[in-house]
Motif scaffolding. Structure first.
Motif, short mmCIF file in Angstrom:
data_model
loop_
_atom_site.label_atom_id
_atom_site.label_comp_id
_atom_site.label_asym_id
_atom_site.label_seq_id
_atom_site.Cartn_x
_atom_site.Cartn_y
_atom_site.Cartn_z
N VAL A 34 0.54 -1.82 0.38
CA VAL A 34 0.01 -0.15 -0.13
C VAL A 34 0.98 1.11 -0.50
O VAL A 34 1.79 1.95 0.48
CB VAL A 34 -1.17 -0.35 1.10
CG1 VAL A 34 -1.69 1.01 0.99
CG2 VAL A 34 -1.60 -1.24 1.29
N LEU A 35 0.80 2.31 -0.88
CA LEU A 35 1.53 3.53 -1.60
C LEU A 35 0.49 4.82 -0.40
O LEU A 35 -0.68 4.60 -0.78
CB LEU A 35 1.64 3.88 -1.85
CG LEU A 35 2.92 3.07 -2.62
CD1 LEU A 35 2.96 1.68 -2.98
CD2 LEU A 35 3.10 3.81 -4.31
N LEU A 36 0.84 5.60 0.74
CA LEU A 36 0.01 6.73 0.97
C LEU A 36 1.13 8.15 0.43
O LEU A 36 2.18 7.73 0.58
CB LEU A 36 -0.32 6.63 1.94
CG LEU A 36 -0.78 6.17 2.40
CD1 LEU A 36 -1.12 5.23 3.80
CD2 LEU A 36 -2.20 6.06 2.82
N PRO A 37 0.72 9.27 0.69
CA PRO A 37 1.26 10.19 0.04
C PRO A 37 2.31 11.04 1.41
O PRO A 37 2.72 10.22 2.53
CB PRO A 37 0.06 11.24 -0.35
CG PRO A 37 -0.78 10.39 -0.75
CD PRO A 37 -1.08 9.70 0.54
N ALA A 197 1.99 7.73 -5.32
CA ALA A 197 0.69 8.53 -4.30
C ALA A 197 0.94 9.50 -4.36
O ALA A 197 2.34 10.16 -3.57
CB ALA A 197 0.89 7.28 -3.13
N ASN A 198 0.15 10.43 -5.02
CA ASN A 198 0.14 11.75 -4.87
C ASN A 198 -1.13 12.71 -3.67
O ASN A 198 -1.80 11.36 -3.78
CB ASN A 198 0.35 12.59 -5.84
CG ASN A 198 0.34 13.88 -5.65
OD1 ASN A 198 0.23 14.83 -4.85
ND2 ASN A 198 -0.26 14.59 -6.43
N ILE A 199 -1.25 13.39 -3.60
CA ILE A 199 -2.91 14.16 -2.53
C ILE A 199 -3.57 13.52 -3.29
O ILE A 199 -3.10 14.15 -4.72
CB ILE A 199 -2.18 14.94 -1.19
CG1 ILE A 199 -1.14 16.52 -2.33
CG2 ILE A 199 -0.87 14.50 -0.21
CD1 ILE A 199 -1.67 17.78 -1.74
N ALA A 200 -4.67 14.32 -2.78
CA ALA A 200 -5.59 14.48 -3.18
C ALA A 200 -6.02 16.06 -3.04
O ALA A 200 -6.60 16.08 -2.16
CB ALA A 200 -6.94 13.44 -2.75
N HIS A 201 -6.05 16.91 -4.87
CA HIS A 201 -6.22 18.43 -3.93
C HIS A 201 -6.40 18.54 -5.52
O HIS A 201 -6.15 18.62 -6.57
CB HIS A 201 -5.00 18.81 -3.64
CG HIS A 201 -5.11 19.84 -2.32
ND1 HIS A 201 -4.76 21.31 -4.62
CD2 HIS A 201 -4.25 20.68 -1.95
CE1 HIS A 201 -4.91 22.34 -3.30
NE2 HIS A 201 -4.65 22.17 -2.16
N PRO A 202 -7.24 20.12 -5.41
CA PRO A 202 -7.37 20.92 -6.38
C PRO A 202 -6.25 20.76 -7.63
O PRO A 202 -6.58 21.03 -8.97
CB PRO A 202 -8.74 21.70 -6.52
CG PRO A 202 -8.99 21.20 -4.76
CD PRO A 202 -7.98 20.09 -4.53
N ASP A 203 -5.40 21.94 -7.09
CA ASP A 203 -4.24 21.84 -7.97
C ASP A 203 -2.98 20.72 -8.11
O ASP A 203 -1.84 20.99 -7.77
CB ASP A 203 -3.47 23.04 -7.15
CG ASP A 203 -4.47 23.98 -7.13
OD1 ASP A 203 -4.97 24.32 -7.53
OD2 ASP A 203 -4.18 24.51 -5.69
N GLN A 204 -4.01 19.69 -7.61
CA GLN A 204 -2.28 18.48 -8.27
C GLN A 204 -1.44 18.48 -9.46
O GLN A 204 -2.47 18.45 -10.55
CB GLN A 204 -3.76 17.60 -8.17
CG GLN A 204 -2.35 15.95 -7.97
CD GLN A 204 -3.55 14.41 -7.43
OE1 GLN A 204 -4.38 14.80 -7.54
NE2 GLN A 204 -2.70 13.28 -8.63
#
Length: 266
Positions: A34-37, A197-204
């Motif tokens: 599992v990968l988390l940001p 794995a990146n964060i969930a963000h509007p500016d991703q």
């Protein structure tokens, strides 16, 4: 080996972040990787001012809880966090095997906003993931380190079969598509699998995805919204054909095999 990439938010509230980790793990199966940001446990942002109010004890407790969760779920977790270290803080990628232990990679190439607040690591260790048919060797990189291909080549030369890339990339100043191209290049030029794995963000501006050793995108999440990506990879596809053709008589990267492995217990 089955990889689960979690694209989830990570704020400056440790308990909220832990709840997010629990939610992700509720969707996993025994043996998953599992990968988390980046910054998943502590929180992270371009403005690191909230770090002044972050309690080291809360972060240490969160790390201990994730180690327990990995053991309970019998999964293997890569997770980012700022960690107390050397009378300050570092930016770290942690690996939690299903044994209740953990290992740490400390980011060596800090972003400009990190350099007056965080301490850089000094080593590029590899991490061994136990699998039913034997170990899989992994190299971990964090965010800005996508810009430094020599670090990835070093890890491949040190035996890494897969790259784990944890990031917190949400910057409107970045040109669209550049970081995605970097990820594909790091996989293809080294003929290694890469999971991001990146964060969930509007500016991703960097995708969460899995790339093959040929540079083929095997799975990719839509930017800006929380989601999970599950993909099973065949490690027999890993090769060193290109690495073996390097003109090391002209240019070489030194690999010192005596360097320590990833630090245990922080």
């Amino acid at each position: 080996m089955t990889i689960v990439v979690a694209q989830v938010p990570a704020g400056w509230n440790v308990e909220t972040n832990l709840n997010t980790v629990r939610e992700v793990l509720s969707e996993t199966r025994t043996g998953d990787v599992v990968l988390l940001p980046e910054g998943m446990l502590s929180g992270y942002s371009e403005d690191l001012a909230p770090l002044a109010g972050l309690e080291p004890a809360a972060v240490h407790d969160a790390v201990a809880q994730v180690a327990q969760l990995a053991e309970q779920k019998q999964v293997q977790i890569f997770c980012g966090s700022l960690l107390p270290w050397d009378d300050g803080w570092c930016n770290a990628g942690l690996f939690f095997p299903p044994t209740g232990d953990y290992q740490v990679y400390r980011k060596i190439n800090l972003a400009m906003n990190e350099r007056d607040r965080l301490r850089p690591g000094t080593h590029l260790p590899t991490i061994d993931i136990p699998q039913p048919d034997g170990k899989v060797t992994v190299g971990v990189q964090l965010c800005r380190e996508i810009r430094f291909p020599e670090q990835w080549q070093y890890l491949a030369s040190a035996g890494a079969q897969m790259f784990v890339y944890l990031t917190n990339a949400a910057n409107t100043r970045e040109v669209d598509g550049v970081w995605r191209s970097h990820l594909i290049s790091r996989a293809a030029e080294n003929q290694r699998f890469l999971a991001s794995a990146n964060i969930a963000h509007p500016d991703q501006h960097c995708p969460s995805m899995v790339v093959s050793p040929r540079g083929e995108v095997l799975g990719e999440l839509r930017p800006g919204q929380p989601d999970l990506l599950r993909h099973t990879i065949n490690l027999n596809e890993v090769a060193s054909w290109y690495l073996g053709q390097r003109r090391q008589d002209v240019l070489s990267l030194a690999y010192r095999g005596s360097e320590p492995s990833a630090t245990r217990r922080g």
